[in-house]
Design a protein around this motif. Structure first.
Motif, PDB file in Angstrom:
ATOM      1  N   THR A   1      -2.056 -15.097  46.393  1.00  0.00           N
ATOM      2  CA  THR A   1      -2.089 -13.812  45.694  1.00  0.00           C
ATOM      3  C   THR A   1      -2.067 -14.082  44.198  1.00  0.00           C
ATOM      4  O   THR A   1      -1.207 -14.824  43.717  1.00  0.00           O
ATOM      5  N   PRO A   2      -3.000 -13.504  43.452  1.00  0.00           N
ATOM      6  CA  PRO A   2      -3.095 -13.814  42.020  1.00  0.00           C
ATOM      7  C   PRO A   2      -1.810 -13.508  41.268  1.00  0.00           C
ATOM      8  O   PRO A   2      -1.146 -12.507  41.553  1.00  0.00           O
ATOM      9  N   PRO A   3      -1.466 -14.351  40.317  1.00  0.00           N
ATOM     10  CA  PRO A   3      -0.244 -14.103  39.540  1.00  0.00           C
ATOM     11  C   PRO A   3      -0.347 -12.855  38.664  1.00  0.00           C
ATOM     12  O   PRO A   3       0.631 -12.435  38.086  1.00  0.00           O
ATOM     13  N   THR A   4      -1.539 -12.263  38.572  1.00  0.00           N
ATOM     14  CA  THR A   4      -1.698 -11.038  37.789  1.00  0.00           C
ATOM     15  C   THR A   4      -1.111  -9.834  38.508  1.00  0.00           C
ATOM     16  O   THR A   4      -0.940  -8.777  37.908  1.00  0.00           O
ATOM     17  N   VAL A   5      -0.809  -9.970  39.806  1.00  0.00           N
ATOM     18  CA  VAL A   5      -0.187  -8.879  40.553  1.00  0.00           C
ATOM     19  C   VAL A   5       1.219  -8.667  39.986  1.00  0.00           C
ATOM     20  O   VAL A   5       1.975  -9.617  39.808  1.00  0.00           O
ATOM     21  N   VAL A   6       1.543  -7.423  39.686  1.00  0.00           N
ATOM     22  CA  VAL A   6       2.858  -7.106  39.146  1.00  0.00           C
ATOM     23  C   VAL A   6       3.916  -7.404  40.200  1.00  0.00           C
ATOM     24  O   VAL A   6       3.749  -7.077  41.376  1.00  0.00           O
ATOM     25  N   ARG A   7       4.995  -8.050  39.786  1.00  0.00           N
ATOM     26  CA  ARG A   7       6.065  -8.356  40.732  1.00  0.00           C
ATOM     27  C   ARG A   7       6.708  -7.078  41.243  1.00  0.00           C
ATOM     28  O   ARG A   7       7.076  -6.208  40.459  1.00  0.00           O
ATOM     29  N   PRO A   8       6.854  -6.972  42.549  1.00  0.00           N
ATOM     30  CA  PRO A   8       7.520  -5.784  43.085  1.00  0.00           C
ATOM     31  C   PRO A   8       9.005  -5.799  42.739  1.00  0.00           C
ATOM     32  O   PRO A   8       9.602  -6.870  42.563  1.00  0.00           O
ATOM     33  N   VAL A   9       9.571  -4.629  42.640  1.00  0.00           N
ATOM     34  CA  VAL A   9      10.999  -4.473  42.358  1.00  0.00           C
ATOM     35  C   VAL A   9      11.588  -3.537  43.408  1.00  0.00           C
ATOM     36  O   VAL A   9      10.857  -2.772  44.056  1.00  0.00           O
ATOM     37  N   PRO A  10      12.904  -3.586  43.600  1.00  0.00           N
ATOM     38  CA  PRO A  10      13.514  -2.651  44.543  1.00  0.00           C
ATOM     39  C   PRO A  10      13.114  -1.212  44.220  1.00  0.00           C
ATOM     40  O   PRO A  10      13.112  -0.795  43.062  1.00  0.00           O
ATOM     41  N   GLY A  11      12.732  -0.490  45.268  1.00  0.00           N
ATOM     42  CA  GLY A  11      12.269   0.883  45.112  1.00  0.00           C
ATOM     43  C   GLY A  11      10.771   1.022  45.253  1.00  0.00           C
ATOM     44  O   GLY A  11      10.262   2.121  45.480  1.00  0.00           O
ATOM     45  N   ASP A  12      10.024  -0.102  45.107  1.00  0.00           N
ATOM     46  CA  ASP A  12       8.590  -0.048  45.361  1.00  0.00           C
ATOM     47  C   ASP A  12       8.380   0.178  46.856  1.00  0.00           C
ATOM     48  O   ASP A  12       9.284  -0.045  47.662  1.00  0.00           O
ATOM     49  N   VAL A  13       7.187   0.621  47.215  1.00  0.00           N
ATOM     50  CA  VAL A  13       6.910   1.037  48.596  1.00  0.00           C
ATOM     51  C   VAL A  13       5.775   0.207  49.187  1.00  0.00           C
ATOM     52  O   VAL A  13       4.817  -0.131  48.498  1.00  0.00           O
ATOM     53  N   ILE A  14       5.913  -0.116  50.474  1.00  0.00           N
ATOM     54  CA  ILE A  14       4.872  -0.811  51.235  1.00  0.00           C
ATOM     55  C   ILE A  14       4.487   0.087  52.399  1.00  0.00           C
ATOM     56  O   ILE A  14       5.336   0.478  53.203  1.00  0.00           O
ATOM     57  N   ASP A  15       3.206   0.438  52.480  1.00  0.00           N
ATOM     58  CA  ASP A  15       2.683   1.199  53.611  1.00  0.00           C
ATOM     59  C   ASP A  15       1.795   0.276  54.435  1.00  0.00           C
ATOM     60  O   ASP A  15       0.927  -0.404  53.885  1.00  0.00           O
ATOM     61  N   VAL A  16       2.018   0.251  55.748  1.00  0.00           N
ATOM     62  CA  VAL A  16       1.146  -0.510  56.640  1.00  0.00           C
ATOM     63  C   VAL A  16      -0.071   0.359  56.928  1.00  0.00           C
ATOM     64  O   VAL A  16       0.041   1.436  57.504  1.00  0.00           O
TER      65      VAL A  16
END
Length: 136
Positions: A86-101
């Motif tokens: 995964t490219p390092p340009t992806v913003v690091r997720p932080v608590p509270g971010d959401v993942i939808d399958v």
């Protein structure tokens, strides 16, 4: 290439084969209100990653019941693995971010919403792992 690099490359290839779900990782935005129409204006948030992942329950997750507002909620822990590449340009997720399958070979997982609780980093990992919880 050192022996360790060869082992890591093989492990990362194997981890990629296990990533059979498609997810959307995003940071929720602030919903607004349109005073002229009298309706809420949902903010779709900021997309951080769309693509392959492995979504699996954590081995030690037994489900913890908690009160959320006026409703009982069961928290279940998951580990979400993204490709090591995964490219390092992806913003690091932080608590509270959401993942939808979005898609899965197990159709029961489609629509699962998880909340990021932590991110793991390691130069010897085979995937980029994110800790998350199901709050249903």
């Amino acid at each position: 290439m050192s022996a360790l690099d060869a082992v890591l490359a093989a492990g990362r290839a194997a981890a990629l084969e296990l990533q059979r779900e498609t997810i959307r990782l995003y940071r929720p935005g602030e919903d607004g209100f349109d005073w002229e129409s009298g309706t809420d204006t949902p903010d779709p948030g900021t997309a951080l990653y769309d693509g392959r992942a492995r979504v699996k329950p954590s081995a030690q997750s037994k489900g913890e019941e908690v009160n959320a507002g006026e409703r009982n909620v069961t928290l279940r822990e998951f580990t979400v693995s993204l490709p090591w590449s995964t490219p390092p340009t992806v913003v690091r997720p932080v608590p509270g971010d959401v993942i939808d399958v979005v898609a899965s070979h197990d159709t029961r997982m489609v629509g699962l919403r998880l909340w990021v609780t932590g991110v793991q980093f390691s130069s010897t990992a085979t995937a980029w792992r994110i800790s998350a919880e199901d709050r249903s």
